[in-house]
Write an enzyme that holds these catalytic residues in place. Structure first.
Site, mmCIF file in Angstrom:
data_model
loop_
_atom_site.group_PDB
_atom_site.id
_atom_site.type_symbol
_atom_site.label_atom_id
_atom_site.label_comp_id
_atom_site.label_asym_id
_atom_site.label_seq_id
_atom_site.Cartn_x
_atom_site.Cartn_y
_atom_site.Cartn_z
ATOM 1 N N CYS B 79 17.634 24.086 47.616
ATOM 2 C CA CYS B 79 17.381 22.985 48.558
ATOM 3 C C CYS B 79 18.241 21.775 48.191
ATOM 4 O O CYS B 79 19.451 21.864 48.208
ATOM 5 C CB CYS B 79 15.894 22.663 48.639
ATOM 6 S SG CYS B 79 15.506 21.665 50.098
ATOM 7 N N HIS B 179 13.940 27.521 50.610
ATOM 8 C CA HIS B 179 13.109 27.638 49.413
ATOM 9 C C HIS B 179 12.753 29.105 49.179
ATOM 10 O O HIS B 179 11.831 29.612 49.823
ATOM 11 C CB HIS B 179 11.823 26.821 49.578
ATOM 12 C CG HIS B 179 12.046 25.347 49.507
ATOM 13 N ND1 HIS B 179 12.074 24.664 48.321
ATOM 14 C CD2 HIS B 179 12.289 24.434 50.470
ATOM 15 C CE1 HIS B 179 12.304 23.388 48.542
ATOM 16 N NE2 HIS B 179 12.443 23.214 49.848
ATOM 17 N N GLU B 181 11.180 30.280 46.814
ATOM 18 C CA GLU B 181 9.819 30.327 46.255
ATOM 19 C C GLU B 181 8.750 30.115 47.323
ATOM 20 O O GLU B 181 7.565 30.149 47.032
ATOM 21 C CB GLU B 181 9.686 29.300 45.119
ATOM 22 C CG GLU B 181 9.500 27.841 45.528
ATOM 23 C CD GLU B 181 10.784 27.135 45.963
ATOM 24 O OE1 GLU B 181 11.791 27.823 46.238
ATOM 25 O OE2 GLU B 181 10.774 25.890 46.054
#
Lengths: 250, 206
Positions: B79, B179, B181
């Site tokens: 990011c 992202h 994650e």
């Protein structure tokens, strides 16, 4: 192009998911982490957890839940309910929330929206608005819908975005629980005056309701609770139907 | 050990949770020596470019990260962390970045779409790499700025009014605008792919 989001919402009371979720494969039907993992598997795009606990003491457990869910489930998490100040926001974000939803506190202390947005960024500040139509006007309600205000919901949506809300979660109290479809007019009216993502909530009963709210009101996400929890609809049913209608979903 | 650079930026802990979940040995640290010795370095980031560079500078990590890259240690920026890999950004005035990939970070132009881009967008492959699996898959984005860079550094991209690079690479330096994650199984798979590239030292595709 961004996919339209399908979002299950879970009510949490004192650390347990309240409405009975009846996925047959769960070992503990009230465990937020286990339920969240199941929804991830089913293809949910995001999860909203609403803390409906009445006491502050129990509220601390919400951060523990977020901590646990975000260790096992890797998708956006929005947490709402009982968020009163910047400390509440910070605690939830630190525990692993991606966004925090502010509802009643935004009405009593609109400055909280600005403070939260400045400190943590607009993208993680969601303002939740509960709306009921009274004498032809959409009015804002607070405290889980119990308290009526004379605030015009459309004006309020404009105001909170100006103050820094990065997303709106709009619940139609008239439609909530009816399974009669989303309040298309309400979302059209709000989408006309704001330029942040809108999540529609209240009224989902069948797959066509999701297609309708995406096509007619162009909202960014649609939220539902009981139809998913009780297995009346699966996330996959909804996605297949809206995809068939030409709406982009993941 | 994978070092996650800890410089007071938002939500680095969710990245750590994902690495833990995958069983990747990792440590959240701002210790220069640890970062220099790490098997790979992950640079996360949420917030504004300028503030992030100030925080890195405060910890003397700008030169450290440049050294890491020069040592051929794999770096993964995520990011804002990806944006910091570029030469400069226009966010709140022109600010120099780490200069590890040629290009500048600019505001997403207004094409009538909502800004920030917030949500799941579909990737397509621009060039072959170990990340080919991302083709056609949706990943989760939250950003208002994008990397304007040479096509030869773009591994994959999404359409958001304009073509927005989603994975970029310059040899051992890799960036992801989304992202991983927060991108479900697809994101976890991409982190595993990065781990495999580190283990096999396979950065030859770019």
């Amino acid at each position: 192009m961004l996919a339209k989001r399908i979002i299950p919402c879970l009510d949490v009371d004192d650390g347990r998911v309240k409405k009975g979720v009846n996925f047959v494969n769960l070992t503990d039907v009230g465990d937020p982490t286990e339920i969240a993992a199941e929804y991830q598997k089913q293809g949910a795009d995001e999860l909203v957890f609403l803390d409906i606990t009445a006491t502050n003491e129990h509220r601390k457990t919400m951060a523990d839940i977020v901590e646990s869910v975000s260790s096992q489930v890797f998708m956006p998490l929005t947490i709402g309910g009982g968020v009163h100040d910047v400390t509440d926001i910070q605690r939830l974000l630190k525990a692993g929330a991606d966004k925090v939803a502010i509802n009643s506190a935004a009405v009593s202390d609109p400055e909280l929206i600005t403070k939260g947005a400045e400190k943590f960024g607009n993208q993680c500040i969601v303002v939740a608005i509960d709306v009921k139509k009274t004498a032809g006007k959409y009015l804002v309600h607070t405290h889980g819908g119990k308290n009526a205000t004379d605030i015009d919901a459309i004006e309020w949506a404009k105001e909170v975005v100006k103050r820094g809300a990065g997303e709106l979660l709009i619940t139609s109290m008239d439609k909530d629980g009816t399974k009669d479809g989303f309040d298309i007019e309400l979302y059209q009216a709000i989408n006309e005056v704001v330029n942040v993502p809108i999540i529609a909530s209240g009224g989902a009963g069948k797959v066509e309701d999701f297609t309708e709210v995406f096509e007619e009101a162009d909202v960014d996400g649609a939220l539902a609770a009981s139809v998913f929890h009780f297995g009346e609809l699966s996330i996959d049913d909804v996605k297949q139907a809206v995809r068939k209608a030409g709406v982009v979903v993941r | 050990m994978f070092a996650i650079v800890d410089y007071d930026t938002g939500n680095t802990r969710n990245l750590k949770k994902a690495l833990n979940y995958l069983g990747i040995d990792n440590e959240l640290t701002d210790d220069k020596e640890k970062i220099l010795q790490a098997e790979a370095v992950i640079l996360p980031g949420v917030g504004a470019f300028k503030a992030a560079m100030v925080e890195l500078e405060k910890r003397d990590l700008v030169n450290t990260l440049k050294k890491v890259a020069a040592n051929k240690t794999p770096i993964l920026g995520i990011c804002l962390g990806m944006q910091l890999l570029f030469d400069s950004s226009q966010e709140y005035g022109l600010t120099n970045g780490l200069g590890l990939i040629t290009g500048s970070v600019e505001q997403i132009p207004d094409t009538g779409l909502k800004i920030p881009q917030m949500g799941w967008n579909q990737n397509r492959i621009i060039q072959n790499s170990p990340f080919n699996g991302v083709n056609g898959q949706f990943t989760y984005f939250v950003h208002s700025y994008y990397a304007n860079c040479d096509r030869r550094n773009i591994i994959s991209a999404v359409d958001y009014g304009i073509l927005i690079p989603s994975i970029v690479q310059n040899k051992n330096v890799i960036g992801m605008q989304f992202h991983p994650e927060k991108s479900g199984d697809v994101g976890l798979e991409l982190l595993k792919t990065f781990q495999k590239m580190v283990k096999t030292n396979d950065f030859s595709s770019n």
